[in-house]
Design a protein around this motif. Structure first.
Motif, PDB file in Angstrom:
ATOM      1  N   MET A 232       0.843  -1.165   0.000  1.00 30.65           N
ATOM      2  CA  MET A 232       0.000   0.000   0.000  1.00 30.65           C
ATOM      3  C   MET A 232       0.894   1.235   0.000  1.00 30.65           C
ATOM      4  O   MET A 232       1.834   1.337   0.771  1.00 30.65           O
ATOM      5  N   LYS A 233       0.584   2.198  -0.854  1.00 34.56           N
ATOM      6  CA  LYS A 233       1.302   3.463  -0.905  1.00 34.56           C
ATOM      7  C   LYS A 233       0.530   4.502  -0.104  1.00 34.56           C
ATOM      8  O   LYS A 233      -0.685   4.422   0.019  1.00 34.56           O
ATOM      9  N   ILE A 234       1.260   5.487   0.420  1.00 32.83           N
ATOM     10  CA  ILE A 234       0.630   6.552   1.198  1.00 32.83           C
ATOM     11  C   ILE A 234       1.004   7.891   0.586  1.00 32.83           C
ATOM     12  O   ILE A 234       2.160   8.128   0.254  1.00 32.83           O
ATOM     13  N   ILE A 235       0.013   8.743   0.432  1.00 37.19           N
ATOM     14  CA  ILE A 235       0.234  10.094  -0.080  1.00 37.19           C
ATOM     15  C   ILE A 235       0.091  11.069   1.084  1.00 37.19           C
ATOM     16  O   ILE A 235      -0.872  10.998   1.845  1.00 37.19           O
ATOM     17  N   ASP A 236       1.039  11.964   1.211  1.00 36.69           N
ATOM     18  CA  ASP A 236       0.992  12.978   2.262  1.00 36.69           C
ATOM     19  C   ASP A 236       0.284  14.213   1.723  1.00 36.69           C
ATOM     20  O   ASP A 236       0.670  14.751   0.694  1.00 36.69           O
ATOM     21  N   ILE A 237      -0.766  14.646   2.396  1.00 36.64           N
ATOM     22  CA  ILE A 237      -1.537  15.810   1.973  1.00 36.64           C
ATOM     23  C   ILE A 237      -1.486  16.855   3.084  1.00 36.64           C
ATOM     24  O   ILE A 237      -1.678  16.529   4.252  1.00 36.64           O
TER      25      ILE A 237
ATOM     26  N   TYR B 279      -7.933  24.820   2.829  1.00 37.81           N
ATOM     27  CA  TYR B 279      -7.278  25.115   1.561  1.00 37.81           C
ATOM     28  C   TYR B 279      -6.190  24.079   1.336  1.00 37.81           C
ATOM     29  O   TYR B 279      -5.407  23.799   2.233  1.00 37.81           O
ATOM     30  N   GLY B 280      -6.135  23.529   0.165  1.00 37.93           N
ATOM     31  CA  GLY B 280      -5.126  22.538  -0.171  1.00 37.93           C
ATOM     32  C   GLY B 280      -3.861  23.148  -0.722  1.00 37.93           C
ATOM     33  O   GLY B 280      -2.886  22.454  -0.964  1.00 37.93           O
ATOM     34  N   ASN B 281      -3.870  24.462  -0.896  1.00 41.19           N
ATOM     35  CA  ASN B 281      -2.742  25.151  -1.494  1.00 41.19           C
ATOM     36  C   ASN B 281      -2.317  26.292  -0.570  1.00 41.19           C
ATOM     37  O   ASN B 281      -3.149  27.101  -0.154  1.00 41.19           O
ATOM     38  N   LEU B 282      -1.046  26.372  -0.249  1.00 41.94           N
ATOM     39  CA  LEU B 282      -0.529  27.402   0.645  1.00 41.94           C
ATOM     40  C   LEU B 282      -0.750  28.801   0.075  1.00 41.94           C
ATOM     41  O   LEU B 282      -1.110  29.725   0.804  1.00 41.94           O
TER      42      LEU B 282
ATOM     43  N   ALA C  98      -4.349  29.955   0.653  1.00 43.55           N
ATOM     44  CA  ALA C  98      -4.585  30.267   2.058  1.00 43.55           C
ATOM     45  C   ALA C  98      -3.945  31.608   2.430  1.00 43.55           C
ATOM     46  O   ALA C  98      -4.543  32.405   3.157  1.00 43.55           O
ATOM     47  N   GLN C  99      -2.749  31.881   1.936  1.00 43.94           N
ATOM     48  CA  GLN C  99      -2.090  33.154   2.219  1.00 43.94           C
ATOM     49  C   GLN C  99      -2.838  34.315   1.576  1.00 43.94           C
ATOM     50  O   GLN C  99      -2.928  35.396   2.160  1.00 43.94           O
ATOM     51  N   ALA C 100      -3.397  34.114   0.391  1.00 49.07           N
ATOM     52  CA  ALA C 100      -4.165  35.167  -0.275  1.00 49.07           C
ATOM     53  C   ALA C 100      -5.416  35.512   0.529  1.00 49.07           C
ATOM     54  O   ALA C 100      -5.749  36.688   0.699  1.00 49.07           O
TER      55      ALA C 100
ATOM     56  N   LYS D  21      -1.351  24.752   9.676  1.00 52.99           N
ATOM     57  CA  LYS D  21      -1.068  23.709   8.682  1.00 52.99           C
ATOM     58  C   LYS D  21      -1.278  22.349   9.334  1.00 52.99           C
ATOM     59  O   LYS D  21      -0.728  22.067  10.398  1.00 52.99           O
ATOM     60  N   PHE D  22      -2.074  21.548   8.707  1.00 55.41           N
ATOM     61  CA  PHE D  22      -2.324  20.193   9.177  1.00 55.41           C
ATOM     62  C   PHE D  22      -1.881  19.222   8.100  1.00 55.41           C
ATOM     63  O   PHE D  22      -2.104  19.442   6.920  1.00 55.41           O
TER      64      PHE D  22
END
Length: 61
Positions: A1-6, A28-31, A34-36, A53-54
């Motif tokens: 099993m592969k794991i993706i870090d999000i 937000y999935g994009n930094l 979120a900063q905007a 950030k989580f």
């Protein structure tokens, strides 16, 4: 099993140092996004803002 870090970003706000952090519940999935949002809010309000950030990992089958 592969794991993706999000990574997930949440913008938090509070009025004073003694208050608890609150959020709108939007993530937000994009930094950059979120900063905007945080920059826009900082111009509109005098509340303290903080970017949280989580990280979470999801299995890929």
């Amino acid at each position: 099993m592969k794991i993706i870090d999000i990574e997930v970003y949440i913008v938090g706000y509070r009025k004073t140092d003694n208050d608890e952090w609150e959020t709108s519940g939007k993530t937000y999935g994009n930094l950059i996004d979120a900063q905007a949002v945080m920059n826009k809010l900082s111009k509109e309000t005098k509340q303290q803002l903080k970017l949280f950030k989580f990280g979470r990992e999801i299995p890929v089958k």
